[in-house]
Design a protein around this motif. Structure first.
Motif, mmCIF file in Angstrom:
data_model
loop_
_atom_site.group_PDB
_atom_site.id
_atom_site.type_symbol
_atom_site.label_atom_id
_atom_site.label_comp_id
_atom_site.label_asym_id
_atom_site.label_seq_id
_atom_site.Cartn_x
_atom_site.Cartn_y
_atom_site.Cartn_z
ATOM 1 N N ARG A 147 3.436 2.952 11.733
ATOM 2 C CA ARG A 147 2.424 2.047 11.165
ATOM 3 C C ARG A 147 1.297 2.820 10.486
ATOM 4 N NH1 ARG A 147 3.310 -0.879 15.996
ATOM 5 N NH2 ARG A 147 1.414 -0.008 16.906
ATOM 6 N N HIS A 148 0.873 3.928 11.144
ATOM 7 C CA HIS A 148 -0.175 4.790 10.573
ATOM 8 C C HIS A 148 0.234 5.276 9.172
ATOM 9 C CE1 HIS A 148 -3.123 8.143 10.448
ATOM 10 N NE2 HIS A 148 -2.118 8.900 10.047
ATOM 11 N N LEU B 239 -3.553 14.025 10.205
ATOM 12 C CA LEU B 239 -3.315 13.876 11.637
ATOM 13 C C LEU B 239 -2.226 14.886 12.008
ATOM 14 C CD1 LEU B 239 -3.979 11.717 13.984
ATOM 15 C CD2 LEU B 239 -1.739 10.752 13.366
ATOM 16 N N VAL B 240 -2.456 15.707 13.022
ATOM 17 C CA VAL B 240 -1.466 16.714 13.428
ATOM 18 C C VAL B 240 -0.825 16.260 14.736
ATOM 19 C CG1 VAL B 240 -1.030 19.131 13.977
ATOM 20 C CG2 VAL B 240 -2.778 18.531 12.279
ATOM 21 N N ILE B 241 0.488 16.078 14.700
ATOM 22 C CA ILE B 241 1.209 15.542 15.860
ATOM 23 C C ILE B 241 2.286 16.533 16.289
ATOM 24 C CG2 ILE B 241 2.712 13.667 16.678
ATOM 25 C CD1 ILE B 241 -0.049 12.622 16.271
ATOM 26 N N GLY C 94 -0.907 4.224 4.936
ATOM 27 C CA GLY C 94 -1.495 5.215 4.037
ATOM 28 C C GLY C 94 -1.977 6.484 4.712
ATOM 29 N N GLY C 95 -1.854 6.563 6.041
ATOM 30 C CA GLY C 95 -2.311 7.757 6.764
ATOM 31 C C GLY C 95 -1.322 8.898 6.648
ATOM 32 N N LYS D 259 0.859 -1.181 0.000
ATOM 33 C CA LYS D 259 0.000 0.000 0.000
ATOM 34 C C LYS D 259 0.894 1.229 0.000
ATOM 35 C CE LYS D 259 -3.915 1.816 2.729
ATOM 36 N NZ LYS D 259 -4.187 2.759 1.677
ATOM 37 N N LYS D 260 0.497 2.254 -0.763
ATOM 38 C CA LYS D 260 1.293 3.479 -0.799
ATOM 39 C C LYS D 260 1.295 4.127 0.589
ATOM 40 C CE LYS D 260 1.796 7.512 -3.824
ATOM 41 N NZ LYS D 260 2.416 8.280 -2.761
#
Lengths: 194, 194
Positions: A132-133, A112-114, A137-138, A5-6
């Protein structure tokens, strides 16, 4: 990445306001030339998307644009084209609200803002989970603080915080250049077979 | 580390001669202030032993000593004591022969000496092997090059070379500050439970 998966997009932002000084007061910091170079080079090496330089001060944004021009179009582009290749990932913006708007408009959804912090406790986003996220693809936007780090009010705008980067001891006063490099390596670095 | 074998010592050396320029010619480079700060801070964070700054030029060694004095005894020590704590790991020396002598005299034996290169091929010292070596009590001296990297003649004096630090692509033009930070994290960083 054939057959996989990209992976998701990783963008970075270096925040010059609101950050804290050594007394914990909220300040705006000046742009540091080598922050631009080192973090852009690491971003390019690890295949991050864009590196946003966030400053509310027009003179600091103008300085940043002049540095970029030197390496992208000026003498620097002739002297060392590899540097321009790195600095081409840099964008300048005014504040966090503008950054979130810009990145959401660019990609069609808010990533997602980290945030990052040398003092975070009880992170729900250990590096392995975020890796992993991304692998699944996240997309993620990583916020890096200058001076003594991101102001507490920034934390209300993010989805999570990475744990501090530690060795065996309690001292963890890394430069933001070092922290950014290590974070990108942990999230995106090519892993050895061992 | 209770119940485990004590890990080996990791020292770093930042080499300003002999290194190569962008045309591959052997040169001596100038000391960069932020190299001292960033690499010392990473060394202190990850529990490295000493960080040797190697330069054959007395004016460059003197500049280095003045920077150290500022942070260890001067105004800097009052302004930010954490910075002095990091810079206290820095030693200055003239050349590689002197470095190998000094470190051998200090510890009673020559450590494994490992060079770094963005262009190394077929490394026999992947990071995982070197991390295990250190974990099993073996000591190592890591050589970092300034400018466009360590000169080929340095390679005749070392026991091995680390592989280049890569992301997914072929661009790997990290600053020496970023490379040093990532190397220390890979060798000594506290690992998450995942």
């Amino acid at each position: 990445m054939d057959g996989e998966k990209k992976r998701g997009r990783v963008d970075l932002a270096l925040v010059h306001h609101p950050v804290v000084n050594k007394n914990g007061e909220v300040i705006g910091s000046a742009v540091t030339n080598l922050d631009l170079h080192d973090i852009a080079r690491a971003a390019r090496t690890f295949g991050a998307g864009r590196f946003y330089v966030v400053s509310p001060y027009e003179d600091q944004r103008q300085l940043t644009r002049e540095i970029l021009d030197h390496w992208l179009q000026g003498h620097g582009s002739v002297y060392n084209a590899k540097r321009g290749e790195a600095l081409s990932v840099v964008s300048v913006c005014d504040d966090l609200a503008g950054l979130y708007e810009q990145i959401t408009a660019r990609h069609g959804e808010r990533p997602l803002v980290i945030a990052t912090s040398a003092r975070a406790k009880d992170s729900e986003w250990p590096f392995s989970r975020l890796r992993r996220h991304i692998g699944a693809g996240g997309s993620v936007l990583i916020l890096l603080g200058t001076a003594w780090g991101l102001a507490p009010e920034v934390m209300d705008t993010v989805d999570g915080v990475l744990p501090p980067i530690m060795g065996d001891g309690e001292y963890n006063h890394l430069s933001v250049r070092s922290a950014a490099s290590i974070i990108l390596d942990r999230l995106l670095g090519r892993r050895e077979e061992s």
